[in-house]
Scaffold this motif. Structure first.
Motif, PDB file in Angstrom:
ATOM      1  N   UNK A 193       0.838  -1.186   0.032  1.00  0.00           N
ATOM      2  CA  UNK A 193      -0.006  -0.045  -0.054  1.00  0.00           C
ATOM      3  C   UNK A 193       1.005   1.339  -0.027  1.00  0.00           C
ATOM      4  N   UNK A 194       0.337   2.374  -0.676  1.00  0.00           N
ATOM      5  CA  UNK A 194      -0.900   2.480  -0.774  1.00  0.00           C
ATOM      6  C   UNK A 194      -0.759   3.085  -2.347  1.00  0.00           C
ATOM      7  N   UNK A 195      -1.720   2.176  -3.002  1.00  0.00           N
ATOM      8  CA  UNK A 195      -1.817   2.478  -4.617  1.00  0.00           C
ATOM      9  C   UNK A 195      -3.163   2.143  -4.954  1.00  0.00           C
ATOM     10  N   UNK A 196      -3.535   2.546  -6.266  1.00  0.00           N
ATOM     11  CA  UNK A 196      -4.828   2.357  -6.873  1.00  0.00           C
ATOM     12  C   UNK A 196      -4.581   2.454  -8.374  1.00  0.00           C
ATOM     13  N   UNK A 197      -5.754   2.091  -9.181  1.00  0.00           N
ATOM     14  CA  UNK A 197      -5.692   2.035 -10.701  1.00  0.00           C
ATOM     15  C   UNK A 197      -4.506   1.114 -11.234  1.00  0.00           C
ATOM     16  N   UNK A 198      -4.343   0.090 -11.029  1.00  0.00           N
ATOM     17  CA  UNK A 198      -3.761  -0.980 -11.235  1.00  0.00           C
ATOM     18  C   UNK A 198      -4.253  -1.515 -12.866  1.00  0.00           C
ATOM     19  N   UNK A 199      -3.474  -1.130 -14.074  1.00  0.00           N
ATOM     20  CA  UNK A 199      -4.069  -1.831 -15.108  1.00  0.00           C
ATOM     21  C   UNK A 199      -2.795  -2.302 -15.860  1.00  0.00           C
TER      22      UNK A 199
END
Ligand code: BMA
Length: 327
Positions: free
Chosen positions: A151-157
């Motif tokens: 953490x912290x992370x978002x929008x893994x594509x």
């Protein structure tokens, strides 16, 4: 077409021609929203969701916030990409990693066919938000893998193929709250478990994308580079406003941004985008493509409440990105 998609045909892609007289490079489906908030008994809202072609029809993973307002992932099927049957029960991830990590919440899924199976990435709780990864062959059994990052992370594509022999992912390091910052980064992996060689891709850049940005649908390979549709956030006196833009990334070094739109291509303007649990949000998470015609159908969350569909044409969008670039 001067710019073309490098990919498969999808003759049954959902599609509606651009309305006569429209100036927009991306236009909305006239039947929006395609998924109402209460499609299943357990849901408060269904938005920020991902769909793929599956066995001549369509399948997907949907963000369904339940009536406790807990964020859950549900699998679904569709004959036409417009009318959906979504399971009332959330996905129960299987495997040793799922048992080890447990389940607290998941949201904002992306789904991509990569080599021999479908991979799902999502924002997964692990002492804060980070990027969960799982795979499925049939949209019934989902095997969870290790989280991609701390953490912290978002929008893994994920990218839809290896690049220079490595799996590749975009993500947006963040914080434990409603992050007031955020750049898009690139990471690579030999095995979809160990991620490194991080590169900076792009930062916020004023206007609709001044506070933070994050990758939207999985990048689309084109003759001009990776076409990335992404979201950008403006902080207004009334809170965050989520719009979408597009960029072209270098095919072999995707952290190199070739062009990037200064104007948005989609912003919250209709009632279902401006009114809901979180007003003023257009949040794209998936794109279907038909290579021979260049058609692209984008699924996006509207006001954190319902799911909408919008369309664009690859050559027109790429020409727009080039003609209106801030790079
Ligand atoms: C982001 C994410 C998205 C959501 C958006 C607007 O931080 O949580 O799921 O759509 O905020 O609330």
């Amino acid at each position: 077409m001067s710019s073309t998609i490098i990919g498969d045909p999808l003759p049954n892609i959902p599609w509606e021609d651009k309305p006569a007289g429209s100036w927009d490079v991306m236009w909305r489906y006239s039947g929006n929203p395609v998924i109402p908030r209460n499609l299943i008994p357990s849901s408060n809202s269904i938005f920020n969701s991902a769909v793929v072609p599956y066995q001549g029809k369509f399948a997907g993973v949907f963000r369904c916030d339940d009536r406790r307002r807990f964020m859950q992932l549900h699998a679904g099927r569709s004959e036409d990409g417009i009318h959906w049957q979504i399971n009332n029960e959330r996905i129960q991830f299987s495997g040793e990693t799922a048992a080890e990590l447990g389940w607290v919440y998941g949201y904002d899924p992306r789904v991509i066919w990569l080599e021999d199976r479908y991979y799902v990435t999502w924002c997964n709780w692990f002492h804060g938000p980070t990027i969960g990864v799982a795979y499925t062959h049939d949209f019934e059994t989902f095997v969870q893998m290790e989280n991609a990052y701390l953490p912290f992370n978002r929008n893994g594509v994920l990218f839809p193929r290896r690049i220079n022999g490595k799996y590749a992912m975009l993500s947006r390091p963040s914080d434990n709250g409603h992050t007031p910052f955020g750049d898009i980064f690139y990471s690579e992996s030999p095995d979809l478990t160990h991620w490194g060689c991080h590169r900076h891709v792009m930062a916020p850049n004023g206007g609709w994308q001044s506070t933070k940005i994050g990758a939207g649908p999985n990048p689309i390979e084109t003759t001009e580079g990776w076409l990335l549709i992404y979201h950008g956030v403006l902080t207004s006196c009334n809170g965050f406003v989520y719009s979408a833009g597009a960029a072209l990334l270098d095919l072999e070094k995707p952290w190199k941004v070739i062009y990037r739109t200064a104007p948005y291509i989609l912003s919250p303007q209709t009632l279902y985008e401006c009114v809901g649990d979180v007003p003023n949000v257009c949040f794209p998470c998936a794109a279907l493509t038909d290579a021979p015609t260049g058609r692209i159908a984008v699924y996006y969350g509207c006001a954190d409440t319902v799911t909408g569909l919008a369309f664009c044409q690859v050559d027109e969008l790429i020409a727009y990105v080039k003609a209106n670039s801030c790079v």
